[in-house]
Design a protein around this motif. Structure first.
Motif, short mmCIF file in Angstrom:
data_model
loop_
_atom_site.label_atom_id
_atom_site.label_comp_id
_atom_site.label_asym_id
_atom_site.label_seq_id
_atom_site.Cartn_x
_atom_site.Cartn_y
_atom_site.Cartn_z
N GLN A 101 0.85 -1.19 0.00
CA GLN A 101 0.00 0.00 0.00
C GLN A 101 0.89 1.24 0.00
O GLN A 101 1.99 1.21 0.56
CB GLN A 101 -0.91 -0.06 1.24
N HIS A 103 1.20 4.02 1.61
CA HIS A 103 1.80 4.56 2.85
C HIS A 103 2.84 3.63 3.47
O HIS A 103 3.48 4.00 4.45
CB HIS A 103 0.72 4.94 3.87
N ARG A 104 3.02 2.45 2.91
CA ARG A 104 4.07 1.54 3.41
C ARG A 104 5.42 1.79 2.75
O ARG A 104 6.44 1.37 3.28
CB ARG A 104 3.66 0.08 3.14
N ASP A 201 -0.62 -3.56 7.39
CA ASP A 201 -2.04 -3.55 7.05
C ASP A 201 -2.78 -4.85 7.37
O ASP A 201 -3.95 -5.00 7.01
CB ASP A 201 -2.23 -3.19 5.57
N TYR A 204 -6.16 -3.56 11.44
CA TYR A 204 -6.76 -2.22 11.54
C TYR A 204 -7.53 -2.19 12.86
O TYR A 204 -8.32 -3.10 13.11
CB TYR A 204 -7.80 -1.98 10.45
N HIS A 239 -3.19 0.55 11.18
CA HIS A 239 -4.07 1.72 11.30
C HIS A 239 -4.62 1.74 12.72
O HIS A 239 -5.15 0.74 13.19
CB HIS A 239 -5.23 1.66 10.30
#
Ligand SMILES: [Zn+2]
Length: 308
Positions: A101, A103-104, A201, A204, A239
């Motif tokens: 993803q 943001h990784r 991820d 969450y 998250h």
């Protein structure tokens, strides 16, 4: 003054985590000695959060800092570094990307420029490579092409298939890729001496997870079980704030099981995908982004299960 037991416990927890907010919509949380989480916003990518809408982590060792996930943009990576500098003057020497993803990994270029080594699973790198163009397109729409003009696709220089371990200044890091979850290459990072788990991820909390075309809900459940078998004392999710295994189970594992069971029932009753919105997920309406995400999750799981 008499303080109730639960309020007292909350106070102690808040103090021990040593929370503080910083610029760039990021919050620093101490997890345990030399281990920190950087908690980003639970909503979407914005100009203000620079696509750091996720939780990251870092570990300070005598030989430098190991960062878990580099953030969603080059400029966002700088905001992550600002928080690291509050704790230590040591440089970031290693970056682990826990998945594909944005943001990784899209902050990789910032740390690479300073000489950091970047580690990711082989499947993450394949996923990053295949989705990079789409990720830049979405970021351009959400936060602006000008802001991301210095963000480039920079891939790991060290990859592994299923498992990679290393020692940095006497701290042991174990990285495991045990199957597809939110993304094809998702990995978790285990610190056996500190009983800390960074899940990327795979977990969450507080907000609803997203099942997308790049996800596999069936395998995600198995991956969670493999991760949970370590019984981490501290869990840094992908998250949400630093949490416990039991909250991770509530907000991620139980929801995935519930979603798949609900969609299976719907299909057994000859439900058509055009009516997928009738699958009742209100049990999980307490999770943030429920309104915007739950329908798409059911649709994706339906598509997935048609092929199982
Ligand atoms: Zn994420």
């Amino acid at each position: 003054m008499k303080i109730s037991k639960s309020i007292f416990a909350t106070l102690v927890l808040a103090l021990s985590f040593g929370q503080s907010w910083a610029d760039g919509k990021l919050k620093l949380q101490k997890v345990t000695q030399d281990v920190y989480a950087i908690v980003g916003e639970l909503g979407n990518r914005t100009k203000e959060n620079l696509a750091n809408n996720a939780t990251f982590g870092f570990v300070v060792t005598t030989e430098g800092v190991v960062l878990i996930d580099s953030g969603g943009t080059y400029q966002g990576a700088r905001n992550i570094e600002i928080l690291i500098k509050r704790v230590t003057d040591k440089p970031v020497v290693t970056v682990i990307n826990t998945g594909g993803q944005d943001h990784r990994w899209l902050g990789n270029g910032y740390f690479k420029k300073q000489g950091a080594q970047i580690i990711a699973s082989e499947k993450s790198v394949i996923d990053q490579n295949s989705r990079a163009q789409d990720q830049f397109f979405v970021l351009g729409n959400l936060i602006g092409n000008e802001i991301i003009s210095d963000t480039n696709a920079v891939y790991a220089d060290k990859t592994f298939a299923e498992h990679f371990s290393f020692e940095m200044g006497e701290t042991i890091f174990e990285i495991y890729h045990s199957g597809q979850a939110h993304t094809p290459g998702d990995s978790y990072v285990w610190l056996p001496q500190k009983e800390v788990m960074f899940t990327g991820d795979i977990v969450y909390v507080e907000r609803m997870l997203g099942v997308g075309a790049q996800s596999n809900s069936k395998s995600w459940i198995r991956v969670f079980e493999t991760m949970a078998a370590y019984k981490p004392q501290y869990l840094v999710p992908g998250h949400g704030e630093v949490t416990s295994l039991s909250q991770a189970k509530n907000d991620t594992y139980d929801y995935l099981v519930f979603l798949r069971n609900s969609v299976a029932d719907f299909m057994e009753n000859d439900g058509d995908i055009s009516d997928i919105g009738s699958v009742n997920q209100s049990k999980y309406s307490y999770l943030l982004n429920y309104e915007s995400i739950s329908g798409g999750n059911a649709q994706q799981v339906f598509t997935e299960m048609e092929w199982e």
